[in-house]
Design an enzyme around this catalytic site. Structure first.
Site: not given
Ligand code: PLP
Length: 378
Positions: A71-72, A150, A178, A318, A198-200, A236
Site C-alpha cells: 500500500g505504501t 486505519n 483498510q 505502522c 495492500s494484500a496483507h 521482475t
C-alpha cells in the site's frame, strides 16, 4: 487468561488458507513472467490470473492494475504521478496514512491538509473552499482521501469528494488499503481515479499491493529498468506474492461479511465501563473499534491486554511500537485523549466471542488499574 484473541487485522491479517495454498503452488512455477518460453508463459498466466482477481475487486480492467510492493508504494506512486501530471498543489485529508502525508510533503509541491470534523469525516465545506481558492501555483487539483481510516474505521464520503474534485477538473486518489475486503472498493463506487490496495490487510501476504488507475489517469514510470507492469514499474514481479494476493482477494469477495453486531456489543460494554468510542457518530467499518479512556495511556492498555492474551494496537498500525499520540485522533480534536486510545480490529478469522473476550478483558484491566490508583474507592 484466554487462548488468544487477535484483534489487530488493520495492522496485518493472518494469511488466509486460500492464499497460503496459492503461494505454495506458485513456488513450483519456475519461470520469469517476462520469459517467452513455456515456463515463462506459465508464470505469466499465474500473474495475470492474480491481476484479474485484483481488477475485479477494484472494478477495473486488468490493464489498470499495477502491482507494487504494498500500500505504501501504491500511495507514493499515485502522488508522484500527480506531480508528474503537473499538479502544483496536493490536497490531502488530515487523517491520511503517513505514507501519503510524507510523500506529499517530500514532493516539493505545496501540500494542504483538509481538516476533518470531530466525528472523523473530512470537512467537505473546507474541501470546497480549498477547491474554490485557486492555487497560486496553478496545475490540476489532486486530492488524496482514504476510503476508511486505519485508526478509527470511519468511512469517508469519497463519492461526494469526487464530485467536487472532478468539477474542478481534478484527480481523486483513494487509499482503500483498510476498506478492501470489508466494503466495496470498485473505482466507480468510490468515485476514484486511482486506488491503493495492500494484500496483507485482507489475508494475503505482506510485501505486495497494487495501484489501480482509471484509464484517464496516467501513472508515472517511477522505478527505471525493464518494461514490466506495462512499463509502469520495472523489476521482475513478485509472482508468489501476486498469487497469494489474488487468492486472498477471491476469498474475501466470496466470504459473507458478519456485520457489526459483535463489535457493537463490545463497544456498548466498554462504553458502559467508561470508554469513549471514537467516531461513534460516523459510519464505520463493521469490525474496527477505536476506544479511549482518560488517564490510561495507550501503551499501558496494549501491554495489559497483551499480557491477558488479547492483541490490539495503539494508534496507527505502522507506528505500533513507537509511542506517540495519534495524529488522526488529534485531527479529530481528541486532545489528551489521543494518547489514551487503542484500536481493536477484526477480520476474516475473527470469531464473535473474540469481541466479547476483548471487551471483558479491557474492563477487567481498566478496573484493576483504577483500583490501584484509587484504592479507597475500589
Ligand atoms: N494505507 C493505510 C490506510 C494503511 O493502514 C497502511 C498500513 O497500515 C498502508 C497504507 C501501508 O500499507 P503497506 O503496509 O502495504 O505498505
Amino acid at each position: 487468561m484466554n487462548a488468544g484473541v487477535y484483534l489487530d487485522h488493520c495492522a496485518t491479517s493472518p494469511l488466509r488458507p486460500e492464499a497460503r495454498a496459492a503461494m505454495a503452488a506458485a513456488f513450483d512455477v519456475t519461470g520469469n513472467p517476462s520469459s517467452v518460453h513455456a515456463s515463462g508463459r506459465a508464470a505469466r498466466a499465474l500473474l495475470e490470473e492474480a491481476r484479474a482477481r485484483v481488477a475485479i475487486l477494484a472494478g477495473a480492467p486488468s490493464a489498470a492494475v499495477t502491482f507494487t510492493s504494498g500500500g505504501t508504494e501504491a500511495n507514493v506512486l499515485a502522488i508522484r504521478s500527480a506531480v508528474a501530471a503537473g499538479a502544483r498543489r496536493l490536497l490531502i485529508s488530515a487523517i491520511e496514512h503517513d505514507c501519503v502525508r510524507e510523500a506529499a510533503l517530500a514532493s516539493g509541491v505545496e501540500t494542504v491538509e483538509v481538516p476533518v470534523r470531530p466525528e472523523g469525516i473530512i470537512d467537505l465545506g473546507a474541501l470546497q473552499a480549498l477547491l474554490d481558492a485557486p492555487s497560486a501555483a496553478g496545475g490540476p487539483v489532486f486530492l488524496a482521501l482514504m476510503a476508511a481510516n486505519n485508526e478509527t474505521g470511519v468511512i469517508q464520503p469519497t463519492r461526494e469528494a469526487a464530485e467536487r474534485v472532478r468539477a474542478a477538473g481534478g484527480w481523486l486518489h483513494v487509499d482503500a488499503v483498510q476498506a478492501a475486503g470489508r466494503t466495496p472498493v470498485e473505482l466507480d463506487v468510490l468515485g476514484a481515479d486511482s486506488l491503493a490496495l495492500s494484500a496483507h490487510k485482507l489475508g494475503g501476504p505482506q510485501g505486495i499491493g497494487a495501484l489501480v488507475a482509471a484509464a484517464r489517469t496516467r501513472i508515472v514510470r517511477d522505478i527505471p529498468g525493464g518494461g514490466q507492469e506495462h512499463g509502469r514499474r520495472a523489476g521482475t514481479q513478485n509472482l508468489i506474492g501476486a498469487a497469494g494476493f489474488g487468492a486472498a482477494v477471491e476469498a474475501a469477495l466470496a466470504s459473507p461479511r458478519p456485520g457489526p453486531g459483535a463489535r457493537d456489543a463490545a463497544a456498548a460494554a466498554v462504553a458502559a465501563a467508561g470508554a469513549v468510542v471514537v467516531g461513534a457518530a460516523a459510519p464505520r467499518l463493521d469490525d474496527v473499534l477505536c476506544i479511549a479512556i482518560r488517564d490510561l495511556p495507550s501503551e499501558i492498555q496494549v501491554m495489559g491486554l497483551d499480557l491477558s492474551g488479547v492483541q490490539v494496537s495503539a494508534g496507527a498500525a505502522c507506528s505500533s511500537g513507537k509511542v506517540r499520540p495519534s495524529r488522526v485522533l488529534e485531527a479529530m480534536g481528541l486532545g489528551d485523549l489521543a494518547g489514551c486510545a487503542i484500536r481493536l480490529s477484526g477480520g476474516w478469522s475473527t470469531r464473535p466471542e473474540d469481541w466479547r473476550i476483548a471487551a471483558e478483558t479491557w474492563i477487567d484491566l481498566k478496573t484493576r488499574r483504577q483500583s490501584r490508583r484509587h484504592p479507597a474507592a475500589a
